[in-house]
Design an enzyme around this catalytic site. Structure first.
Site, PDB file in Angstrom:
ATOM      1  CG  ASP A 107       7.371  -2.935 -14.430  1.00 48.32           C
ATOM      2  OD1 ASP A 107       6.616  -2.370 -15.350  1.00 48.32           O
ATOM      3  OD2 ASP A 107       7.583  -2.604 -13.001  1.00 48.32           O
ATOM      4  N   PRO A 162       0.401  -1.147  -0.456  1.00 50.16           N
ATOM      5  CG  PRO A 162       0.124  -0.924   2.478  1.00 50.16           C
ATOM      6  CD  PRO A 162       0.510  -1.933   1.395  1.00 50.16           C
ATOM      7  CB  VAL A 163       0.857   3.842  -1.338  1.00 44.70           C
ATOM      8  CG1 VAL A 163       1.915   5.686  -2.052  1.00 44.70           C
ATOM      9  CG2 VAL A 163       1.474   3.196  -3.285  1.00 44.70           C
TER      10      VAL A 163
END
Ligand code: NAG
Ligand code: NAG
Ligand code: NAG
Ligand code: NAG
Ligand code: NAG
Ligand code: NAG
Ligand code: NAG
Ligand code: NAG
Length: 818
Positions: A626, A508-509
Site C-alpha cells: 500500500d 484517528p491519529v
C-alpha cells in the site's frame, strides 16, 4: 470409547483397587510410592515413577510424558545416586520432607526442605510436569514448599524458569545427562549468567561453548527476529529474580528444550501426534560462527565469507597471519586511552561477551559515550535496551570477544578508536552507490564512502544472501513492545481533540509527548475486527524491528481492553501528499512551493532506498502493498519515511511472489495483476513506486487525474507525452525554476519503466536506485498498466467524490472472487 481413554480408565481403576485411599496424582504424608507404582497427573500428561534409563539396570525416580510410545524422561530425582534394585520407596515423611529410601531404609535422595513443616503435606504431580510439595490445605495456590521445577535436570518444560532467585540464592540451570544410560550430570550446562548485562551461556565443563548474546529488551542479541506462532518468551530481571522462560501459545502443542550431551546441542523438540514422534525444531549453536570466541578479540565471524573470521574495520590480525584467529585482532592505530579517543559505530552485530560489562538504565546514548570515554578500560558502549527507539547504557571493559555479523537481527555497537583512525574516516559527506548488474542477476555494490571503498556481493533475487541463517534459526521470537494506556493517555492529554492530527486508514491519529519529552504519533485504531487485530500485531512485530532511516520507526503499541494504539515516532512535516497535491486548503499553494526539485529528488531517492530495504535488505522480505503519497511521511528535514505496514506481508526465503484472495491496497496505486488477480510481489510495489514517482514529478494524483482527454489517467497521460517526445510537459509548475531537466526526464523515464504492464518488465528496486543515481542508458518503457483508469475519468464520478472527501486515503479491503 477409544483405546487410550479405555486404558486410562483401567489404569485409574487399578489404582483405585490397590491404593484406594489416595487420588492418582497425589500422595500424602504417611503414604508411599514404591518401585512399580506411579503417579499420573490429573489430565494424564505426565507420570512419576521408577525407571531404568537405556540399557542400565539402575533404578531412578523420574517424570516422563504419559502415553508416549517413546519414553521421554524430563526430570530425575536421584541423578547421582541410583538404586541398584527395586527396593526404592518414595515417601513424604513426618516432618513433611520428600525422601527416597532404598533397601536398608537409607536415604538415597531427599528434597532437602530447609525447615520442618508441621501441617499435613501432600506431594502432587501437576499437568505441567511439575512435582510439588504443598500444604494439604493450600489447595491450588502456587506457593509450594518445594517443586521439581526449581531443580531442573536436562530438560526445560514450558513455564519452567531458567535463572536466578536472588532472595533464596537458588539457581536453575539445565545439565545434560552423561549418556543415555546415565542421567548423572554430563559436561554441558545451559544457564543464565548473573551479570550486569545477563545472557544465556552454554558451558562445556569449565569452558564457554556458546552464548546467545545479552538480552536487549526485545530478544537475546544473537537470536533471529523471526515470528513464530508457537512459542512466547519472557525475560525477567529485577531485584528479586533473573530468569528466562518460554510458554506455548497453543496448549495442544507439546514441546521441550533439552541439553543434549550426545550431539553437544541445546535442542528444541515438538511432538508430532500424527507420527507419534519428536520432531527437532531447532538447535543451538546453529553454525560454526556460534562457536564461542572463534575469531578472537575484535574479530568478527561472517558465515558467508571465507575465511569466516575477519578483523573489524580499523583492526588487523595480531598474529600477522590469517590462520590462527584465536589471537584475534588489534587496533591499527594505538589508542590514547583518554578523552582524545573516539568511537566508530558498527552495525548488525551479535554483541560481545558481556561478562565485564556495566549497565545504567537511566543514561542515554550520549551520556553513555561520555562515561565510556572517561574510563580508560571502557572499549565499547551502546544502548542496553533497543525497544522504543533505544534507551539505557551498557559499557564493555577489556577486549571485545565473540562477535558475529547478524543482518538485521544484530545491533549497533560503538567501539573505541584512536582519533587518527577516526580522522581517516570521518562522517562521509557523500555516499555514492553504484550497482553493477551482470546477466546472471548477480550484483556488486560498490559503496564509496569518502576514499574508502567497500564491496559486497549479493544476488538480486536476494535468495543466496543469508540462507545459512534463515534455514536454521526459527526458534526465538519476540514480545510486542508494549506501552501502558495511562502513559499514552497522559501524553495525548487524554486523546484531546486538540492533539488530533487527522484520520488515518484505521482511525484517528494523535500527537503526544512522553514524560521524557519525546514526541510521538499515536494511531488509535477504531473498532478492530479479529482480522484487524491480527494485522495490527503483524504490523507491530514486523515494524518494531525494522530500522532504516527511510522507514517510520514504530516505538510500540498498547493493547488494553478496547483500546488498540500504535505508537510511532512523530513526523513534524506529516505526509508527502499534502505537499505535492496541496490538499490543505489553508496552506494550499504555499506548501506546494516548499518542495523544490532538489527536495523532490531527495524524497524520490529516499523512498526508493526505504523500499529497497524492505524488499531486499531487511531480514524479513517485506512487500508493502500500500505504498502511496499519504504513506510517505516527512521528518523535520523533509527526509521521507515510509509508513503503514499493516498490509505488509513477510516473505521467507525464495517466496517472492504470493497470491491472495483478500486484495488490500489503494486504487490508483495498485498494479493490474494485483488488483484484478490478487497477485502481489515486489514488482507490484515497484508499480506503486512508479506511480508515486510520476505524482511527485507532476504534482497530480494518478487517481482522480482529470484531463481533457477523458480516457487517460496520469499514467496514460505521461505515456502519451513520452511517446510524443514531450515528457517535460509533465513537470509541476511549482518547482519549474529549480528543476534539473535531465534529472526530471530521467525520473519520468524510470517511473514509466516501473509502471509497465507486465511485472517481469519492471525493474527491481536495486536497479531503480542505480537508474536514478547514474547516467546509464535506460531501456525504452513498454506499455504501462492502465488499471483503474476508466473508473475515475471525471470529477463527477462517485469514486472521485469519495476521493475529494477523504484525501486519497481510501484503502480498499475486499474479497475478490478468484
Ligand atoms: C547394590 O549395591 C550395594 C553397594 O552399594 C551392594 O552391597 C549390593 O550387593 C548391590 N546389590 C545388587 C543387587 O547388586
Ligand atoms: C525427614 O527427612 C529429612 C531429610 O532426610 C530428615 O532430615 C528428617 O529427619 C526426616 N524426618 C523424620 C521425622 O524422619
Ligand atoms: C545401607 O546403608 C548404608 C549406610 O546407612 C549405606 O552405606 C549402604 O550403601 C546401604 N546399602 C544398600 C544396599 O543400600
Ligand atoms: C541435600 O543436602 C545434602 C547435604 O547438604 C546434599 O549432599 C544433597 O545434594 C542435597 N540434595 C538435593 C536434592 O539438593
Ligand atoms: C540427543 O540427540 C540425539 C540425536 O538427535 C537424539 O537421538 C537423542 O534422543 C537426543 N537426546 C535427548 C535427551 O533428547
Ligand atoms: C512422519 O514421518 C515420516 C517418516 O518417518 C516423515 O516422512 C514425515 O515427514 C513425518 N511427518 C511429520 C508431520 O513429521
Ligand atoms: C595521548 O596523547 C597525548 C597528547 O597527544 C600524548 O602526549 C600521550 O603520549 C598520548 N598517550 C598515549 C598512551 O598514547
Ligand atoms: C572503569 O569502570 C570500571 C567499572 O565501573 C571500574 O571498576 C574502573 O575502576 C573504572 N576505571 C577508571 C580508570 O575509572
Amino acid at each position: 470409547m477409544d483405546v487410550l481413554s479405555f486404558s486410562f480408565l483401567c489404569c485409574k481403576l487399578l489404582f483405585f483397587l490397590s491404593e484406594s485411599s489416595f487420588a492418582s496424582d497425589t500422595i500424602t504424608s504417611s503414604q508411599s510410592l514404591s518401585d512399580g507404582r506411579t503417579l499420573v497427573s490429573k489430565e494424564g500428561s505426565f507420570e512419576l515413577g521408577f525407571f531404568s534409563p537405556g540399557s542400565s539396570k539402575n533404578r531412578y525416580v523420574g517424570i516422563w510424558y504419559k502415553n508416549m510410545p517413546v519414553k521421554t524422561v524430563v526430570w530425575v530425582a536421584n541423578r547421582i545416586n541410583p538404586i541398584n534394585d527395586s527396593s526404592g520407596v518414595l515417601v513424604v515423611n513426618k516432618t513433611g520432607n520428600l525422601v527416597l529410601t532404598s533397601q536398608n531404609k537409607s536415604v538415597v535422595w531427599s528434597a532437602n526442605l530447609s525447615k520442618e513443616v508441621r501441617t499435613p503435606v501432600v506431594l502432587q504431580l501437576l499437568d505441567s510436569g511439575n512435582l510439588v510439595l504443598r500444604g494439604e490445605r493450600d489447595g491450588d495456590s502456587e506457593t509450594y514448599l518445594w517443586q521439581s521445577f526449581d531443580y531442573p535436570s536436562d530438560t526445560l518444560l514450558p513455564g519452567m524458569k531458567l535463572g536466578w532467585d536472588f532472595k533464596t540464592g537458588l539457581e536453575r540451570r539445565i545439565t545434560s545427562w552423561k549418556s543415555s544410560d546415565d542421567p548423572s550430570p554430563g559436561d554441558f550446562i545451559w544457564k543464565i549468567e548473573r551479570q550486569f548485562y545477563p545472557e544465556l551461556v552454554m558451558w562445556k565443563g569449565s569452558r564457554k561453548f556458546y552464548r546467545t548474546g545479552p538480552w536487549n529488551g526485545l530478544i537475546f542479541s544473537a537470536s533471529s527476529l523471526r515470528l513464530n506462532p508457537i512459542f512466547k518468551y519472557r525475560f525477567v530481571f529485577n531485584e528479586d529474580e533473573l530468569y528466562y522462560t518460554f510458554y506455548l501459545t497453543d496448549k495442544d502443542v507439546i514441546s521441550r528444550t533439552v541439553m543434549n550431551q550426545t550431539v553437544s546441542l541445546r535442542q528444541r523438540f515438538i511432538w508430532r501426534k500424527a507420527n507419534q514422534s519428536w520432531e527437532l525444531y531447532s538447535n543451538l549453536p546453529k553454525d560454526q560462527c556460534d562457536t564461542y570466541g572463534l575469531c578472537g578479540a575484535y574479530g568478527i565471524c561472517i558465515i558467508s565469507q571465507s575465511p569466516i573470521c575477519q578483523c573489524l574495520e580499523g583492526f588487523h590480525p595480531k598474529s600477522g597471519g590469517y590462520v590462527d584467529w584465536s589471537q584475534g585482532c588489534v587496533h591499527n592505530k594505538p589508542l590514547n586511552y583518554s578523552r582524545k579517543d573516539g568511537f566508530i559505530k558498527f552495525s548488525e552485530l551479535k554483541l560481545p561477551d558481556s561478562t565485564s560489562s556495566w549497565v545504567s538504565k537511566s543514561m542515554n546514548l550520549k551520556e553513555c559515550r561520555e562515561k565510556c570515554l572517561e574510563n580508560s578500560s571502557c572499549m565499547a558502549y551502546t544502548n542496553s535496551d533497543i525497544t522504543r527507539g533505544g534507551s539505557g547504557c551498557v559499557m564493555w571493559f577489556g577486549d571485545l570477544i565473540d562477535m558475529r555479523n547478524f543482518q538485521d537481527g544484530g545491533q549497533d555497537l560503538y567501539i573505541r578508536m584512536s582519533a587518527s583512525e577516526l580522522g581517516a574516516k570521518n562522517e562521509p559527506t557523500t555516499t555514492i552507490l553504484v550497482i553493477l548488474i551482470s546477466a546472471s542477476g548477480l550484483f556488486t555494490v560498490v559503496l564509496m564512502v569518502g576514499c574508502y571503498i567497500r564491496i559486497s556481493r549479493g544476488n538480486i533475487a536476494g535468495n543466496n544472501r543469508r540462507t545459512d541463517q534463515e534455514n536454521e534459526d526459527q526458534n526465538e521470537d519476540l514480545e510486542l513492545p508494549l506501552f501502558e494506556l495511562a502513559t499514552i493517555a497522559n501524553a495525548t492529554d487524554n486523546f484531546s481533540i486538540n492533539k488530533k492530527l487527522g484520520e488515518g486508514g484505521f482511525g484517528p491519529v494523535y500527537k503526544g509527548t512522553l514524560a521524557d519529552g519525546q514526541e510521538i504519533a499515536v494511531k488509535r485504531l477504531s473498532k478492530i475486527s479479529e482480522q484487524g487485530l491480527k494485522e495490527l500485531k503483524n504490523e507491530v512485530i514486523l515494524f518494531s524491528k525494522l530500522q532504516h532511516r527511510n522507514l517510520v520507526k514504530l516505538l510500540g503499541c498498547c493493547i488494553q481492553g478496547e483500546e488498540k494504539l500504535l505508537i510511532y515516532e512523530f513526523m513534524p512535516n506529516r505526509s508527502l501528499d499534502s505537499f505535492i497535491f496541496g490538499l490543505d486548503p489553508s496552506t494550499n499553494q504555499t506548501k506546494r512551493k516548499l518542495l523544490d526539485w532538489p527536495k523532490r529528488f531527495c524524497i524520490i531517492c529516499g523512498t526508493a532506498r526505504g523500499l529497497l530495504y524492505l524488499h531486499h535488505d531487511s531480514r524479513l522480505r517485506i512487500i508493502h502493498r500500500d505504498l502511496k503519497a499519504s504513506n510517505v511521511l516527512l521528518d523535520h528535514e523533509m527526509n521521507p519515511k515510509i509508513s503503514d505496514f499493516g498490509l505488509a506481508r513477510t516473505f521467507v526465503g525464495d517466496e517472492i511472489e504470493g497470491s491472495t484472495k483478500r486484495v488490500v491496497g489503494t486504487y490508483g496505486y495498485m498494479a493490474p495483476e494485483y488488483a484484478s488477480d490478487g497477485l502481489f510481489s515486489v514488482k507490484s510495489d515497484v508499480f506503486s513506486f512508479g506511480i508515486l514517482l510520476l505524482e511527485i514529478v507532476s504534482g497530480k494524483k494518478n487517481r482522480g487525474f482529470y484531463h481533457s482527454d477523458k480516457n487517460l489517467n496520469l499514467i496514460g497521460h505521461a505515456w502519451k507525452l513520452w511517446n510524443n517526445g514531450m515528457p517535460s510537459q509533465l513537470i509541476d509548475a511549482y518547482y519549474q525554476e529549480s528543476c534539473n531537466l535531465a534529472e526530471v526526464i530521467r525520473c519520468i523515464h524510470v517511473g514509466l519503466l516501473c509502471v509497465q504492464h507486465h511485472p517481469e518488465d519492471r525493474p527491481c528496486m536495486p536497479s531503480v536506485i542505480l537508474m536514478l543515481g547514474s547516467e546509464i542508458m535506460l531501456p525504452q518503457p513498454k506499455q504501462p498498466g492502465f488499471l483503474a483508469d476508466r473508473k475515475s475519468t471525471g470529477p463527477n464520478s462517485s469514486s472521485s467524490m469519495l476521493e475529494s472527501s477523504s484525501t486519497n486515503t481510501i484503502t480498499i479491503s475486499t474479497l475478490e472472487g478468484r
